[in-house]
Design a protein around this motif. Structure first.
Motif, mmCIF file in Angstrom:
data_model
loop_
_atom_site.group_PDB
_atom_site.id
_atom_site.type_symbol
_atom_site.label_atom_id
_atom_site.label_comp_id
_atom_site.label_asym_id
_atom_site.label_seq_id
_atom_site.Cartn_x
_atom_site.Cartn_y
_atom_site.Cartn_z
ATOM 1 N N PRO A 17 0.816 -1.314 -0.019
ATOM 2 C CA PRO A 17 0.002 0.014 -0.081
ATOM 3 C C PRO A 17 0.726 1.184 0.100
ATOM 4 C CG PRO A 17 -0.859 -1.476 1.556
ATOM 5 C CD PRO A 17 0.205 -2.208 1.016
ATOM 6 N N LEU A 18 1.855 1.398 0.663
ATOM 7 C CA LEU A 18 2.888 2.545 0.705
ATOM 8 C C LEU A 18 3.454 2.603 -0.783
ATOM 9 C CD1 LEU A 18 4.248 4.330 2.830
ATOM 10 C CD2 LEU A 18 6.163 2.687 2.888
ATOM 11 N N GLN A 20 1.989 1.563 -3.612
ATOM 12 C CA GLN A 20 0.927 2.043 -4.388
ATOM 13 C C GLN A 20 0.484 3.618 -4.301
ATOM 14 O OE1 GLN A 20 -0.377 0.374 -6.988
ATOM 15 N NE2 GLN A 20 1.354 -1.154 -6.513
ATOM 16 N N ARG A 21 0.742 4.086 -3.078
ATOM 17 C CA ARG A 21 0.395 5.474 -2.745
ATOM 18 C C ARG A 21 1.366 6.574 -3.227
ATOM 19 N NH1 ARG A 21 -1.525 3.689 2.380
ATOM 20 N NH2 ARG A 21 0.434 4.315 3.358
ATOM 21 N N ALA A 22 2.571 5.827 -3.370
ATOM 22 C CA ALA A 22 3.639 6.871 -3.846
ATOM 23 C C ALA A 22 3.388 7.584 -5.051
ATOM 24 C CB ALA A 22 4.821 6.040 -3.839
ATOM 25 N N GLN A 24 4.279 8.761 -8.927
ATOM 26 C CA GLN A 24 4.891 8.034 -9.903
ATOM 27 C C GLN A 24 5.897 8.607 -10.423
ATOM 28 O OE1 GLN A 24 1.964 6.236 -12.794
ATOM 29 N NE2 GLN A 24 1.056 5.124 -11.053
ATOM 30 N N ASP A 43 3.167 13.877 -8.958
ATOM 31 C CA ASP A 43 2.820 14.998 -8.078
ATOM 32 C C ASP A 43 3.515 16.210 -8.255
ATOM 33 O OD1 ASP A 43 5.446 14.560 -7.193
ATOM 34 O OD2 ASP A 43 4.664 14.035 -5.229
ATOM 35 N N SER A 69 10.759 10.753 0.895
ATOM 36 C CA SER A 69 9.509 10.120 0.256
ATOM 37 C C SER A 69 9.804 9.412 -0.928
ATOM 38 C CB SER A 69 8.732 11.269 -0.544
ATOM 39 O OG SER A 69 9.459 12.225 -1.470
ATOM 40 N N ARG A 72 7.310 5.923 -7.457
ATOM 41 C CA ARG A 72 7.384 4.380 -8.175
ATOM 42 C C ARG A 72 7.672 4.687 -9.277
ATOM 43 N NH1 ARG A 72 2.243 2.355 -9.469
ATOM 44 N NH2 ARG A 72 1.298 3.706 -8.314
#
Length: 177
Positions: A17-18, A20-22, A24, A43, A69, A72
């Protein structure tokens, strides 16, 4: 600009989950085979990547920024030649046709992605003609490209098996020849 100097292959050891939330960072093969490059994350942060020389970044890897931070890595779709066996050849010959093509491409030191039912290379009309002359089907498509790293190079196609060429001092019941 945010700096990156650490890579975690395939996000090993990180909670899914960590990862997947990162944010890209979508990169094509030309960029991912470099150890130093600039990119823009999903982002909108600008990052400067400074990895050890010879590092190859693969789709699924995770970059760690100087502030801790995660980013991915996604292999960007790009123009590639998708090579498949001729469907008119007998099934038992199709695998051999692809193996023969992989041999000839490897003999030319062409970066190649190996899959059970197809091969991928960067576009090259001379090689496309050679492959068609070998009765293979060649189509230009837009897909991610993850070529093999080579027997002595970086990990290939996003995985490593830990095989090294050295004498263990014992036998495994097979020839390393």
């Amino acid at each position: 600009m945010l700096q990156v100097s650490k890579l975690i292959p395939q996000g090993q050891g990180l909670a899914k989950p960590l990862v997947q939330r990162a944010a890209q960072v979508v990169l094509d093969w030309d960029i991912r085979q470099k150890s130093r490059f600039d990119a823009v994350a999903s982002d909108e942060r600008h990052v400067g990547v400074f990895l050890p020389r010879g590092t190859v970044v693969r789709g699924g890897d995770v970059l760690v920024t100087e502030d801790g931070s995660l980013l991915r890595v996604v292999a960007a779709p790009q123009s590639v030649l998708r090579i498949t066996a001729c469907p008119d050849h007998p099934a038992q010959d199709q695998a051999f046709d692809l193996m023969r093509a992989a041999y000839h491409l490897g003999n030319r030191h062409v970066p190649i992605e190996l899959r059970p039912d197809h091969l991928k290379i960067e576009p090259d009309h001379v090689l496309a003609d050679l492959l068609r002359a070998m009765h293979l089907t060649v189509h230009e498509v837009r897909e991610p490209f993850e070529p093999e790293g080579g027997a002595y190079g970086a990990q290939g196609a996003g995985h490593a098996h830990g095989h090294h060429h050295h004498d263990h001092g014992h036998h495994h019941g097979h020839d390393h020849g």
